[in-house]
Design a protein around this motif. Structure first.
Motif, PDB file in Angstrom:
ATOM      1  N   ASP A 800       0.834  -1.193   0.000  1.00  0.00           N
ATOM      2  CA  ASP A 800       0.000   0.000   0.000  1.00  0.00           C
ATOM      3  C   ASP A 800       0.872   1.247   0.000  1.00  0.00           C
ATOM      4  O   ASP A 800       2.098   1.173  -0.096  1.00  0.00           O
ATOM      5  CB  ASP A 800      -0.956  -0.021   1.197  1.00  0.00           C
ATOM      6  CG  ASP A 800      -0.239  -0.049   2.549  1.00  0.00           C
ATOM      7  OD1 ASP A 800       1.000   0.151   2.590  1.00  0.00           O
ATOM      8  OD2 ASP A 800      -0.914  -0.267   3.567  1.00  0.00           O
ATOM      9  N   GLU A 801       0.215   2.392   0.090  1.00  0.00           N
ATOM     10  CA  GLU A 801       0.929   3.652   0.290  1.00  0.00           C
ATOM     11  C   GLU A 801       0.691   4.080   1.728  1.00  0.00           C
ATOM     12  O   GLU A 801      -0.412   3.934   2.262  1.00  0.00           O
ATOM     13  CB  GLU A 801       0.440   4.727  -0.686  1.00  0.00           C
ATOM     14  CG  GLU A 801      -1.030   5.077  -0.561  1.00  0.00           C
ATOM     15  CD  GLU A 801      -1.414   6.294  -1.390  1.00  0.00           C
ATOM     16  OE1 GLU A 801      -0.531   6.931  -1.972  1.00  0.00           O
ATOM     17  OE2 GLU A 801      -2.617   6.613  -1.429  1.00  0.00           O
ATOM     18  N   TRP A 802       1.748   4.637   2.331  1.00  0.00           N
ATOM     19  CA  TRP A 802       1.657   5.015   3.744  1.00  0.00           C
ATOM     20  C   TRP A 802       2.640   6.150   4.004  1.00  0.00           C
ATOM     21  O   TRP A 802       3.699   6.207   3.389  1.00  0.00           O
ATOM     22  CB  TRP A 802       2.002   3.810   4.631  1.00  0.00           C
ATOM     23  CG  TRP A 802       1.514   3.939   6.037  1.00  0.00           C
ATOM     24  CD1 TRP A 802       2.228   4.356   7.124  1.00  0.00           C
ATOM     25  CD2 TRP A 802       0.190   3.672   6.503  1.00  0.00           C
ATOM     26  NE1 TRP A 802       1.431   4.346   8.233  1.00  0.00           N
ATOM     27  CE2 TRP A 802       0.173   3.936   7.881  1.00  0.00           C
ATOM     28  CE3 TRP A 802      -0.984   3.234   5.879  1.00  0.00           C
ATOM     29  CZ2 TRP A 802      -0.979   3.774   8.667  1.00  0.00           C
ATOM     30  CZ3 TRP A 802      -2.127   3.070   6.662  1.00  0.00           C
ATOM     31  CH2 TRP A 802      -2.112   3.342   8.027  1.00  0.00           C
ATOM     32  N   PRO A 803       2.312   7.070   4.911  1.00  0.00           N
ATOM     33  CA  PRO A 803       3.262   8.147   5.217  1.00  0.00           C
ATOM     34  C   PRO A 803       4.603   7.606   5.693  1.00  0.00           C
ATOM     35  O   PRO A 803       4.686   6.538   6.309  1.00  0.00           O
ATOM     36  CB  PRO A 803       2.545   8.922   6.333  1.00  0.00           C
ATOM     37  CG  PRO A 803       1.095   8.658   6.111  1.00  0.00           C
ATOM     38  CD  PRO A 803       1.028   7.242   5.617  1.00  0.00           C
ATOM     39  N   THR A 804       5.647   8.349   5.415  1.00  0.00           N
ATOM     40  CA  THR A 804       6.999   7.970   5.795  1.00  0.00           C
ATOM     41  C   THR A 804       7.092   7.689   7.287  1.00  0.00           C
ATOM     42  O   THR A 804       6.628   8.482   8.107  1.00  0.00           O
ATOM     43  CB  THR A 804       7.970   9.120   5.459  1.00  0.00           C
ATOM     44  OG1 THR A 804       7.830   9.463   4.090  1.00  0.00           O
ATOM     45  CG2 THR A 804       9.402   8.727   5.743  1.00  0.00           C
ATOM     46  N   ASN A 805       7.704   6.550   7.647  1.00  0.00           N
ATOM     47  CA  ASN A 805       7.911   6.275   9.066  1.00  0.00           C
ATOM     48  C   ASN A 805       9.300   5.717   9.376  1.00  0.00           C
ATOM     49  O   ASN A 805       9.618   5.460  10.536  1.00  0.00           O
ATOM     50  CB  ASN A 805       6.840   5.312   9.594  1.00  0.00           C
ATOM     51  CG  ASN A 805       6.810   3.989   8.845  1.00  0.00           C
ATOM     52  OD1 ASN A 805       7.810   3.552   8.295  1.00  0.00           O
ATOM     53  ND2 ASN A 805       5.646   3.355   8.818  1.00  0.00           N
TER      54      ASN A 805
END
Length: 818
Positions: A800-805
């Protein structure tokens, strides 16, 4: 956190797959419940004679971590568009309260805001950007209320004691600066999320009155409880001093399906507020905020809701970089994204005003069941207008509301506006003008669909802004800034202070013009406690990998050290550490090349001694990165070369090793050799060791992407091709289709798919070196990362796409096949 459904069936048509995916996302994110609740139609009488508290407004917070820092550096056109979406009536969020941080030179979540008084008695009323933001808000909406709160404070205050007379005097000076800017501060608080001091509150109230700020109301508490209300009921002096009791996050996080306050709070006889709430992604937070705005009053009788933060305008290596109403983290490109939380708020703010009255008899839960949704009604004090806001975030089916009007409120034609939050995606209609309602037999009938917000109103003048954002771009190299052209006290373009205060000041050492100077002379009173407190400021693109960063530095006093930073990446929550390389030079000539990590563990990679630079003389520091080779230079001479592959890319920075003045000039970043990764690869998750995979060996548009044990199939082989702007297209060898974000979705957790190549930003990727030889793969569409859902190591886990962590489920190994 990465909630997503993994589908592997080849028998489902691509559009059907996407439909099921979107419904699954909605189910798992809490918007549409798994069980089918019984829906009961609801009758609502909007009665002007109803009891109800006074509505104080809905707002947002700039501060508690520099979350507005990058907005100031946006191009004027996009900056004004963003400000319009935040503050302009009838256009966007139409915020009714703006709460700002009183700067204290210390990290207060995702950065530090500059104090007006680094040293006692020396006041700079232009320090920081909150004055500018308040002025912009007032220019767009003169009726907006302004509030202020401290997270930390300069270290000279009370010899390190916040609850002191010094702090009261400091706040009076801050209010004086506000007056110089033509700003009236309506509300002020004490110390954010720290135990309060009753006597100090009483003394602050006396100071407000005696210094001409009697109209500024004191907000007490600002803790994650209602203890202030109990204390006020038991202490007459405190009760008289504090005008408003505020609590943080009184609605159960993150879904905000229920909210609470205590009996002492509800019977206090003074307003009670959700004085900080939110902490939600700008997109996914829309539904929780919709619930919280209504349920805060229904459940807890809170009359204001203030969202933290106002915008996500910080760099992506910071922990809360995706939270707010609008995401704006690329000032060089002007790119921004208006999150759906903006429209959740607009459905109330565009139809009400502070000073209106809640109507208790026309507020509650649909059908008496909170799972069906909620509704809250408001009326103007003179009964000339009213609005009712309905949310159906958890409803299982459509339901009907019948409305009647009584108690001197106007009837006639009613206007209806709605926002669709029923499923992830970017095409969901927001702030839509629906068909007007007319009475039949004295009642109005409205059908409510699940996952929506509706506002029924007698008011006019609402709307949704139409300004659009430019595409994202990388910050091009070379880049340089002499710092000579800034006004005294100004922060340098794109630089964001994490600790301390880096501002323009007159150069020393015989150099004319302005330089950048670390201004905080002693350690501030901190809001967060970390094992390392040194001041530093960061800037640039996280996709930078091979480059040279250099800066001239000048140390003003003995015992000091200056440093430059390179390949700065993930910063831990609360400034608890930073992945970065540091070149440090002390006034004695001792130098070191160091590596820090996200727990502030320091590793010395090289060290030595050069001729002592002393004080008030200029010297040049330079760090060069080429793949795993790091070279340190001082005054043009190479002092150390090391090999280290821990961090493959990241930002640059300037810093000191303590709270003392150091000056900087002529910052420069020049590019090294960036390899072209074009070719055919298997792309392997560092976290799981599984390969990027097209589900079921699918080749059709809409085929979903997951991870799977590598089997050599062409559905696990990918061709990378770089365009002239440096972005990559990732194409499946077996399908000839591009890796694609469905419909340009900005919904975190959207599963990726294959789709015919079209050159869109949702098919363009920044592939940048990360930790220990791995890479990150970032979408140009919104800056999210290619991510293995929920850190899974299983075959079939969604990509998926996810904010940078910074986690290993966002790191990829590229194994070249040809």
């Amino acid at each position: 956190m990465n909630n997503i459904l993994s589908l592997r069936s080849r028998r489902i048509r691509p559009m059907a797959v996407l439909t099921v995916l979107l419904l699954a996302l909605a189910l798992l994110s809490g918007r549409i419940p798994t069980p089918a609740y019984a829906v009961t139609n609801t009758a609502v009488t909007v009665d002007g004679t109803s009891s109800g508290r006074t509505f104080d407004g809905i707002g947002a917070i700039s501060g508690g971590g520099g979350n507005t820092r990058l907005l100031y550096d946006y191009p004027a056109t996009q900056r004004n568009q963003i400000l319009d979406y935040l503050f302009k009536p009838g256009y966007g969020a139409d915020l009714q309260i703006l709460k700002v941080e009183v700067g204290g030179d210390t990290n207060s979540t995702d950065g530090a805001e500059a104090s007006i008084e680094h040293t006692k008695g020396t006041i700079d009323c232009n320090a920081g950007y909150e004055w500018w933001l308040m002025e912009q808000a007032k220019a767009r909406n003169p009726n907006i209320k302004l509030s202020a709160l401290s997270w930390g404070a300069p270290g000279w205050i009370g010899n390190g004691t916040f609850y002191s007379q010094d702090m009261i005097d400091y706040l009076m000076s801050w209010l004086g600066c506000a007056k110089q800017h033509g700003l009236t501060i309506d509300y002020i608080g004490g110390w954010n999320e720290r135990n309060y001091d009753a006597t100090w509150y009483e003394n602050l109230k006396s100071a407000l009155v005696s210094n001409g700020y009697a109209s500024t109301q004191l907000v007490g508490g600002d803790l994650a409880n209602w203890n202030i209300a109990t204390s006020m009921k038991n202490d007459t002096s405190l009760y008289n001093a504090v005008d408003i009791a505020g609590a943080h996050y009184p609605c159960v996080f993150p879904a905000m399906k229920s909210c609470s306050s205590t009996s002492d709070a509800q019977t206090l006889g003074k307003p009670i507020w959700a004085s900080e709430s939110g902490s939600e992604n700008a997109e996914n937070g829309a539904a929780p905020v919709a619930r919280g705005l209504n349920r805060g009053y229904i459940d807890g009788k809170m009359t204001a809701y203030i969202n933290w933060p106002i915008v996500a305008s910080t760099y992506q290596n910071l922990i809360f970089h995706d939270q707010g109403l609008i995401t704006a983290n690329q000032p060089w490109s002007g790119n921004y994204s208006v999150g759906r939380t903006t429209w959740s708020i607009a459905q109330t703010t565009q139809f009400t005003s502070p000073g209106w009255k809640y109507l208790d008899t026309a507020s509650g839960y649909l059908g008496g069941d909170r799972n069906n949704g909620s509704y809250v009604s408001y009326a103007a004090p003179d009964k000339s207008a009213w609005s009712s806001v309905f949310e159906t975030m958890d409803a299982a089916a459509s339901q009907t509301v019948t409305m009647s009007v009584a108690g001197g409120l106007p009837g006639g034609t009613l206007h209806v506006w709605s926002t669709d939050l029923s499923a992830p995606g970017t095409a969901n209609p927001h702030m839509v003008r629906n068909a007007d309602l007319t009475a039949g037999g004295g009642t109005y009938t409205l059908t409510l669909a699940p996952g929506h917000i509706y506002t029924v109103t007698t008011t006019t003048g609402q709307g949704a802004g139409t300004a659009t954002s430019p595409q994202r771009t990388q910050l091009a190299l070379p880049y340089s800034d002499s710092f000579a052209g800034y006004s005294t006290g100004q922060e340098a373009k794109y630089l964001s202070s994490m600790n301390g205060a880096f501002q323009a000041a007159s150069c020393g050492g015989g150099r004319s013009g302005e330089c950048l100077r670390q201004m905080a002379p002693v350690q501030p009173i901190r809001w967060v406690t970390t094992p390392s407190t040194q001041p530093y400021t960061l800037m640039g693109d996280l996709g930078w990998s091979n480059y040279t960063v250099s800066s001239d530095v000048l140390m003003e006093q003995s015992g000091s050290a200056a440093e430059i930073l390179g390949r700065a990446g993930t910063q831990a929550r609360g400034n608890d550490g930073l992945n970065a390389y540091h070149l440090r030079l002390s006034d004695t000539g001792a130098w070191s090349l160091l590596k820090s990590n996200t727990s502030w563990t320091w590793t010395t990679l090289a060290s030595g001694t050069v001729t002592a630079p002393g004080t008030n003389t200029w010297h040049k520091l330079a760090l060069s990165f080429q793949d795993s080779t790091i070279t340190a230079k001082i005054d043009g001479t190479t002092v150390g070369t090391v090999t280290d592959a821990s961090y493959g890319g990241g930002q640059v920075g300037l810093g000191t090793m303590g709270y003392y003045p150091v000056q900087y000039s002529n910052l420069s970043i020049t590019p090294g050799t960036v390899p072209d990764l074009s070719g055919t690869y298997k792309i392997v998750s560092v976290n799981s060791g599984k390969a990027l995979d097209a589900v079921g060996r699918g080749t059709a548009d809409g085929t979903l992407i997951d991870q799977w044990t590598y089997n050599g199939g062409t559905n696990q082989q990918w061709t990378l091709a770089r365009n002239s702007a440096g972005y990559y297209t990732i194409t499946g060898v077996g399908s000839g289709k591009a890796l694609d974000i469905p419909y340009f979705s900005t919904w975190t957790g959207t599963q990726l798919q294959l789709f015919t190549s079209n050159g869109g930003a949702n098919q363009q990727w920044v592939i940048a070196p990360s930790d220990n030889g791995s890479y990150t793969i970032e979408t140009r569409a919104n800056g999210y990362m290619l991510d293995v859902a929920k850190n899974s190591t299983a075959d079939g886990a969604a990509i998926d796409e996810w904010p940078t962590n910074g986690a290993t489920n966002q790191q990829w190994t590229l194994v070249k096949l040809s």
